[in-house]
Enzyme design. Structure first.
Site, PDB file in Angstrom:
ATOM      1  N   ASP A 136       0.842  -1.199   0.000  1.00 55.04           N
ATOM      2  CA  ASP A 136       0.000   0.000   0.000  1.00 55.04           C
ATOM      3  C   ASP A 136       0.881   1.254   0.000  1.00 55.04           C
ATOM      4  O   ASP A 136       2.081   1.182   0.267  1.00 55.04           O
ATOM      5  CB  ASP A 136      -0.894  -0.034   1.245  1.00 55.04           C
ATOM      6  CG  ASP A 136      -1.654   1.253   1.447  1.00 55.04           C
ATOM      7  OD1 ASP A 136      -2.409   1.629   0.528  1.00 55.04           O
ATOM      8  OD2 ASP A 136      -1.499   1.893   2.498  1.00 55.04           O
ATOM      9  N   LYS A 157      -9.380  -2.239  -3.359  1.00 55.28           N
ATOM     10  CA  LYS A 157      -9.363  -2.760  -1.996  1.00 55.28           C
ATOM     11  C   LYS A 157     -10.585  -2.271  -1.229  1.00 55.28           C
ATOM     12  O   LYS A 157     -10.955  -1.117  -1.397  1.00 55.28           O
ATOM     13  CB  LYS A 157      -8.082  -2.295  -1.287  1.00 55.28           C
ATOM     14  CG  LYS A 157      -6.801  -2.768  -1.954  1.00 55.28           C
ATOM     15  CD  LYS A 157      -5.552  -2.188  -1.292  1.00 55.28           C
ATOM     16  CE  LYS A 157      -5.366  -0.722  -1.544  1.00 55.28           C
ATOM     17  NZ  LYS A 157      -4.084  -0.185  -1.015  1.00 55.28           N
ATOM     18  N   ASP A 181      -0.226   5.369   0.861  1.00 49.05           N
ATOM     19  CA  ASP A 181      -0.406   6.357   1.921  1.00 49.05           C
ATOM     20  C   ASP A 181      -0.640   5.687   3.272  1.00 49.05           C
ATOM     21  O   ASP A 181      -1.520   4.845   3.417  1.00 49.05           O
ATOM     22  CB  ASP A 181      -1.584   7.280   1.584  1.00 49.05           C
ATOM     23  CG  ASP A 181      -1.461   8.644   2.250  1.00 49.05           C
ATOM     24  OD1 ASP A 181      -0.629   8.779   3.171  1.00 49.05           O
ATOM     25  OD2 ASP A 181      -2.185   9.568   1.854  1.00 49.05           O
ATOM     26  N   ASP A 234      -1.432  -0.316   6.000  1.00 47.78           N
ATOM     27  CA  ASP A 234      -1.694   0.306   7.302  1.00 47.78           C
ATOM     28  C   ASP A 234      -3.172   0.349   7.657  1.00 47.78           C
ATOM     29  O   ASP A 234      -3.521   0.631   8.801  1.00 47.78           O
ATOM     30  CB  ASP A 234      -1.174   1.753   7.291  1.00 47.78           C
ATOM     31  CG  ASP A 234      -2.045   2.644   6.411  1.00 47.78           C
ATOM     32  OD1 ASP A 234      -2.749   3.513   6.955  1.00 47.78           O
ATOM     33  OD2 ASP A 234      -2.038   2.466   5.185  1.00 47.78           O
TER      34      ASP A 234
END
Length: 256
Positions: free
Chosen positions: A10, A181, A12, A206
């Site tokens: 991922d 996602k 950000d 995250d």
């Protein structure tokens, strides 16, 4: 500890936080590169092109090329091409999704298009919604790049693509197929690009609700890093646990 042959990563909150560099992310990706482990950056951002994404990563000293970026726009266009290789598509969205549609040999259509695709569009108008609704009512298959209701910005949380998509859903009564996602579609497409099997690929992110659930939905092992959205205190006993959880990507480097 299991050794993985490929990584889906991922952006950000994992590689950087908005405009802030995450130093540990640089070391993590450099280690993957130095050890010859293939990796692919996977993002729900449909507005940016792979080159734009790679350029941002490089600006944070993270080794990345546009070939190592897989966006929800790319997954969406590939999904449509697999359904109908010469499909016409009515697109609500920005440069990223429009480029991906063209690169997959698809054409742009209007009220009689085969597919309607909704990606984030910061110049959205009533007419764009109107054409999309008419096309869906005329039988077009309805696709949304991702269901994110809100997106974090320096100004605060702004309407995300899921919010735009909901206008067409409410108007037509038709539910879209979501690609990004936490759906498994984008993960399966990304693993095909990476060339690794599901049993040997690790999803790193995250955000439990998007990144980790995407991996779980695709049957992958997952690594939750608490540098962004989901903190340790957010995890409850009733949530399906990620395969691994760490506070910093530095902790994972010995296992690469």
């Amino acid at each position: 500890m299991k050794t993985y042959k490929g990584y889906l990563i991922d952006l950000d909150g994992t590689m950087y936080n908005g405009t802030e560099k995450i130093e540990e992310a640089c070391e993590f990706v450099r280690t993957l590169k130095d050890r010859g482990v293939p990796y692919l950056f996977v993002t729900n951002n449909s507005s940016r092109t792979p080159k734009q994404v790679a350029d941002k990563l490089v600006s944070f000293d993270i080794p990345a090329t546009e070939e190592q970026v897989f966006t929800t726009s790319m997954a969406t266009a590939q999904h449509i091409a697999q359904q109908k290789k010469d499909a016409s598509v009515y697109v609500i969205g920005e440069e990223g999704i429009r480029q991906a549609i063209e690169e997959n040999g698809l054409t742009f259509g209007g009220e009689n298009a085969d597919f309607v695709v909704v990606g984030i569009d910061r110049s959205i108008t009533y007419e764009k919604f109107a054409v999309g609704c008419l096309a869906i009512r005329n039988g077009a298959r309805f696709i949304s790049t991702n269901g994110d209701i809100a997106i974090p910005t320096e100004r605060g949380l702004l309407p995300g693509n899921g919010s735009l998509t909901s206008v067409l859903t409410v108007s037509t009564g038709v539910q879209p197929v979501f690609i990004g996602k936490p759906e498994s579609i984008i993960m399966e497409q990304a693993m095909r690009v990476l060339g690794t099997d599901v049993s040997e690929t690790l999803m790193v992110g995250d955000n439990y609700a998007t990144d980790i659930m995407a991996g779980i939905n695709a049957g992958m092992d997952t690594l939750l890093v608490h540098t962004g959205v989901t903190k340790r205190e957010h995890m409850t006993d009733d949530m399906e646990k990620p395969t691994h959880a760490i506070d910093s990507l530095t902790e994972w480097i010995p296992y690469i």
